[in-house]
Each structure stands twice: as structure tokens, then as C-alpha cells.
Design a protein around this motif. Structure first.
Motif, PDB file in Angstrom:
ATOM      1  N   ALA A  31       0.835  -1.208   0.000  1.00 38.26           N
ATOM      2  CA  ALA A  31       0.000   0.000   0.000  1.00 38.26           C
ATOM      3  C   ALA A  31       0.867   1.254   0.000  1.00 38.26           C
ATOM      4  CB  ALA A  31      -0.923  -0.010   1.212  1.00 38.26           C
ATOM      5  N   ALA A  32       1.960   1.211   0.748  1.00 36.75           N
ATOM      6  CA  ALA A  32       2.844   2.373   0.797  1.00 36.75           C
ATOM      7  C   ALA A  32       3.520   2.615  -0.544  1.00 36.75           C
ATOM      8  CB  ALA A  32       3.904   2.160   1.882  1.00 36.75           C
ATOM      9  N   VAL A  33       3.953   1.511  -1.187  1.00 34.25           N
ATOM     10  CA  VAL A  33       4.595   1.633  -2.499  1.00 34.25           C
ATOM     11  C   VAL A  33       3.619   2.193  -3.523  1.00 34.25           C
ATOM     12  CG1 VAL A  33       5.575   0.291  -4.393  1.00 34.25           C
ATOM     13  CG2 VAL A  33       6.266  -0.181  -2.043  1.00 34.25           C
ATOM     14  N   ALA A  34       2.349   1.811  -3.359  1.00 36.97           N
ATOM     15  CA  ALA A  34       1.334   2.267  -4.313  1.00 36.97           C
ATOM     16  C   ALA A  34       0.912   3.704  -4.063  1.00 36.97           C
ATOM     17  CB  ALA A  34       0.104   1.361  -4.232  1.00 36.97           C
ATOM     18  N   GLY A  35       1.396   4.297  -2.981  1.00 40.01           N
ATOM     19  CA  GLY A  35       0.978   5.639  -2.607  1.00 40.01           C
ATOM     20  C   GLY A  35       0.998   6.653  -3.729  1.00 40.01           C
ATOM     21  N   PRO A  36       2.072   6.758  -4.490  1.00 42.11           N
ATOM     22  CA  PRO A  36       2.106   7.748  -5.563  1.00 42.11           C
ATOM     23  C   PRO A  36       1.014   7.549  -6.607  1.00 42.11           C
ATOM     24  CG  PRO A  36       4.303   6.951  -5.075  1.00 42.11           C
ATOM     25  CD  PRO A  36       3.358   6.080  -4.314  1.00 42.11           C
ATOM     26  N   ALA A  37       0.540   6.279  -6.726  1.00 46.87           N
ATOM     27  CA  ALA A  37      -0.487   6.021  -7.734  1.00 46.87           C
ATOM     28  C   ALA A  37      -1.881   6.375  -7.261  1.00 46.87           C
ATOM     29  CB  ALA A  37      -0.449   4.540  -8.131  1.00 46.87           C
ATOM     30  N   LEU A  38      -2.038   6.665  -5.955  1.00 45.18           N
ATOM     31  CA  LEU A  38      -3.363   6.901  -5.419  1.00 45.18           C
ATOM     32  C   LEU A  38      -3.993   8.178  -5.953  1.00 45.18           C
ATOM     33  CD1 LEU A  38      -2.945   5.762  -1.701  1.00 45.18           C
ATOM     34  CD2 LEU A  38      -3.815   4.486  -3.658  1.00 45.18           C
ATOM     35  N   ALA A  39      -3.217   9.013  -6.593  1.00 49.04           N
ATOM     36  CA  ALA A  39      -3.778  10.227  -7.176  1.00 49.04           C
ATOM     37  C   ALA A  39      -4.468   9.926  -8.501  1.00 49.04           C
ATOM     38  CB  ALA A  39      -2.683  11.257  -7.378  1.00 49.04           C
ATOM     39  N   GLN A  40      -4.325   8.698  -9.017  1.00 52.21           N
ATOM     40  CA  GLN A  40      -4.893   8.344 -10.306  1.00 52.21           C
ATOM     41  C   GLN A  40      -6.353   7.928 -10.142  1.00 52.21           C
ATOM     42  OE1 GLN A  40      -3.016   8.823 -13.024  1.00 52.21           O
ATOM     43  NE2 GLN A  40      -1.364   9.498 -11.674  1.00 52.21           N
ATOM     44  N   ASP A  41      -7.050   7.832 -11.262  1.00 47.33           N
ATOM     45  CA  ASP A  41      -8.432   7.360 -11.245  1.00 47.33           C
ATOM     46  C   ASP A  41      -8.486   5.883 -10.890  1.00 47.33           C
ATOM     47  OD1 ASP A  41      -9.369   9.830 -11.929  1.00 47.33           O
ATOM     48  OD2 ASP A  41      -9.399   9.410 -14.080  1.00 47.33           O
ATOM     49  N   PHE A  42      -9.612   5.453 -10.331  1.00 49.09           N
ATOM     50  CA  PHE A  42      -9.801   4.051 -10.005  1.00 49.09           C
ATOM     51  C   PHE A  42     -11.260   3.679 -10.245  1.00 49.09           C
ATOM     52  CE2 PHE A  42     -10.848   6.362  -6.193  1.00 49.09           C
ATOM     53  CZ  PHE A  42     -11.926   5.674  -5.643  1.00 49.09           C
ATOM     54  N   THR A  43     -11.499   2.375 -10.384  1.00 49.03           N
ATOM     55  CA  THR A  43     -12.848   1.860 -10.601  1.00 49.03           C
ATOM     56  C   THR A  43     -13.494   1.578  -9.255  1.00 49.03           C
ATOM     57  OG1 THR A  43     -12.118   0.810 -12.650  1.00 49.03           O
ATOM     58  CG2 THR A  43     -14.210   0.059 -11.708  1.00 49.03           C
ATOM     59  N   PRO A  44     -14.624   2.197  -8.929  1.00 49.68           N
ATOM     60  CA  PRO A  44     -15.258   1.961  -7.631  1.00 49.68           C
ATOM     61  C   PRO A  44     -15.992   0.626  -7.601  1.00 49.68           C
ATOM     62  CG  PRO A  44     -16.603   3.431  -8.912  1.00 49.68           C
ATOM     63  CD  PRO A  44     -15.358   3.193  -9.727  1.00 49.68           C
ATOM     64  N   LYS A  45     -16.302   0.170  -6.402  1.00 50.79           N
ATOM     65  CA  LYS A  45     -17.203  -0.975  -6.245  1.00 50.79           C
ATOM     66  C   LYS A  45     -18.630  -0.501  -6.520  1.00 50.79           C
ATOM     67  CE  LYS A  45     -14.522  -2.794  -2.303  1.00 50.79           C
ATOM     68  NZ  LYS A  45     -14.589  -3.044  -0.849  1.00 50.79           N
ATOM     69  N   GLU A  46     -19.401  -1.323  -7.193  1.00 45.42           N
ATOM     70  CA  GLU A  46     -20.796  -0.968  -7.445  1.00 45.42           C
ATOM     71  C   GLU A  46     -21.568  -2.208  -7.872  1.00 45.42           C
ATOM     72  OE1 GLU A  46     -20.712   1.964 -10.464  1.00 45.42           O
ATOM     73  OE2 GLU A  46     -19.876   0.654 -11.994  1.00 45.42           O
ATOM     74  N   LYS A  47     -22.877  -2.085  -7.904  1.00 47.31           N
ATOM     75  CA  LYS A  47     -23.747  -3.182  -8.293  1.00 47.31           C
ATOM     76  C   LYS A  47     -23.320  -3.753  -9.650  1.00 47.31           C
ATOM     77  CE  LYS A  47     -28.594  -4.229  -9.336  1.00 47.31           C
ATOM     78  NZ  LYS A  47     -29.974  -3.682  -9.407  1.00 47.31           N
ATOM     79  N   GLY A  48     -23.245  -5.098  -9.729  1.00 46.18           N
ATOM     80  CA  GLY A  48     -22.849  -5.759 -10.968  1.00 46.18           C
ATOM     81  C   GLY A  48     -21.362  -5.964 -11.126  1.00 46.18           C
ATOM     82  N   THR A  49     -20.551  -5.455 -10.178  1.00 42.79           N
ATOM     83  CA  THR A  49     -19.097  -5.583 -10.255  1.00 42.79           C
ATOM     84  C   THR A  49     -18.645  -6.965  -9.787  1.00 42.79           C
ATOM     85  OG1 THR A  49     -18.771  -3.218  -9.853  1.00 42.79           O
ATOM     86  CG2 THR A  49     -16.900  -4.656  -9.409  1.00 42.79           C
ATOM     87  N   TRP A  50     -17.654  -7.518 -10.493  1.00 38.07           N
ATOM     88  CA  TRP A  50     -16.947  -8.718 -10.041  1.00 38.07           C
ATOM     89  C   TRP A  50     -15.570  -8.321  -9.534  1.00 38.07           C
ATOM     90  CZ3 TRP A  50     -18.354 -13.764  -9.523  1.00 38.07           C
ATOM     91  CH2 TRP A  50     -19.530 -14.187 -10.147  1.00 38.07           C
TER      92      TRP A  50
END
Length: 215
Positions: A14-33
């Protein structure tokens, strides 16, 4: 130590991924696998006295080893918050009899312990989304190998499980997952054709860290 190492690895990721956290991400939602590849420490919290066929306590207790194993989780969201997860994996454990005179290894066995839980996900649209769950599990023992002149039979069966974890979105469809399950299961152990017996509460913790892809 194994459990601590797994969580430390997850936190480091999680710490290594820190710089990437400013990027867009796909949220959890109905119909998601969600498909999650984890490293899991299966750590039984076993308890079980060993008795003779006549019911006399031998002053021996059952001891079961831990095992670190890769596991896969498949999650489907019926609503933005409610999902069902199925977890697959197989682990190998050493079964021993422990007493005042020491510990004797009596059996090795593989087990398939599938777990299905219904989950509630908090903050599904957020980057950090914790969840809790509850469900059922099965314990299927196979490829058992007796040790030191003992013959051991373990009964398959069903139990239940509680779960808590968190998903940390990294970028796009990818996230980091930390997960803990407490499985409640007991089995009857028949030793040397019934000369000895034990009702064993295995009740393992399954502590995991992994990577999730959202579809």
C-alpha cells in the motif's frame, strides 16, 4: 510471525502504491466482479483432548500446524454495498499428539476449506473501502498420510465463518486487499480404529494479503 509478515507485506504494498493513489480508479458498485489473488496464513486455534474408547482422558492434546498457501477469492456485488464472496484454496497440516512426555506426529493431511460469505462493504465508492462478512465453510480432508504407526481418520463437515477486511484502490481496476477470517469448525478424530478418539475444535484464523482486479 507468519501472520505479521503477511500484513506487513500488504501495508508495504500500500505504501509503495501511494504515488499512484492520485490516479483514477474503478469503484465498487452493483454488478461488479472482484477477483482477488491472496497469500493466506491458515492458522488453526485447535483444542481437543484425546480419550480412550472407554472415555478415559489420556492427558494428550491434539496439535495442528499452520500453513501458508495461495488462495483465490471471487466476489459479486448484488448492490453497491452487498456482495457474496467465494474463497478457494487448499492447505496441508501436520497433526500431532502433545502430552507431558513431548509431541508425537501422528498424521499429515491436505484440506480443501471453501468459504462463502455475504459481505457488507462500507464506502464502496471510496479509495479505502472496509467490509465485514459472515457465511459458511466446508472442511474436506484428503491425501492423509499416517505417521509413527498411528492410523487417523478425520470427519469432513461444515462450519461457519466471520470476516473483516479492506480494499485499497490503487489505479484503474486494481486494488490491494487485506482480509481476516475466523472459521469455526470441529471434527471427530478416530485413532487406531477407535482405540483413541477426540472431538477437535480447529477454529482456524485465515489471515491474507493480496491484489484484486475489478471487472
Amino acid at each position: 510471525m507468519k501472520t505479521t509478515a503477511i500484513f506487513a507485506a500488504g501495508l508495504l504494498a500500500a505504501a509503495v502504491a501511494g504515488p499512484a493513489l492520485a490516479q483514477d480508479f474503478t469503484p465498487k458498485e452493483k454488478g461488479t466482479w472482484l477477483v482477488t489473488a491472496r497469500v493466506s496464513d491458515v492458522a488453526p486455534s485447535e483444542s481437543g483432548d484425546i480419550y480412550t474408547a472407554a472415555g478415559v482422558n489420556t492427558n494428550l492434546d491434539v496439535e495442528v500446524s499452520d500453513y501458508v498457501v495461495p488462495t483465490l477469492g471471487f466476489t459479486y456485488f448484488f448492490t453497491d454495498n452487498i456482495a457474496v464472496e467465494g474463497i478457494l484454496g487448499t492447505s496441508k497440516h501436520e497433526v500431532s499428539a502433545k502430552g507431558p512426555g513431548g509431541t508425537t506426529r501422528v498424521h499429515d493431511t491436505w484440506v480443501v476449506p471453501p468459504v462463502v460469505t455475504v459481505q457488507y462493504h462500507f464506502n464502496p465508492k471510496g479509495r479505502v473501502s472496509p467490509y465485514v462478512g459472515a457465511g459458511v465453510n466446508a472442511m474436506i480432508f484428503y491425501n492423509g498420510e499416517d505417521k509413527n504407526g498411528f492410523k487417523v481418520d478425520l470427519d469432513n463437515g461444515f462450519g461457519y465463518a466471520l470476516q473483516a477486511g479492506v480494499d485499497i484502490a490503487v489505479k484503474g481496476d486494481w486494488s490491494i486487499n487485506l482480509d481476516a477470517k475466523k472459521v469455526f469448525f470441529e471434527t471427530d478424530a478416530n485413532i487406531n480404529n477407535g482405540a483413541l478418539k477426540s472431538n477437535v475444535e480447529l477454529d482456524p484464523w485465515v489471515i491474507s494479503a493480496g491484489v484484486t482486479r475489478r471487472f
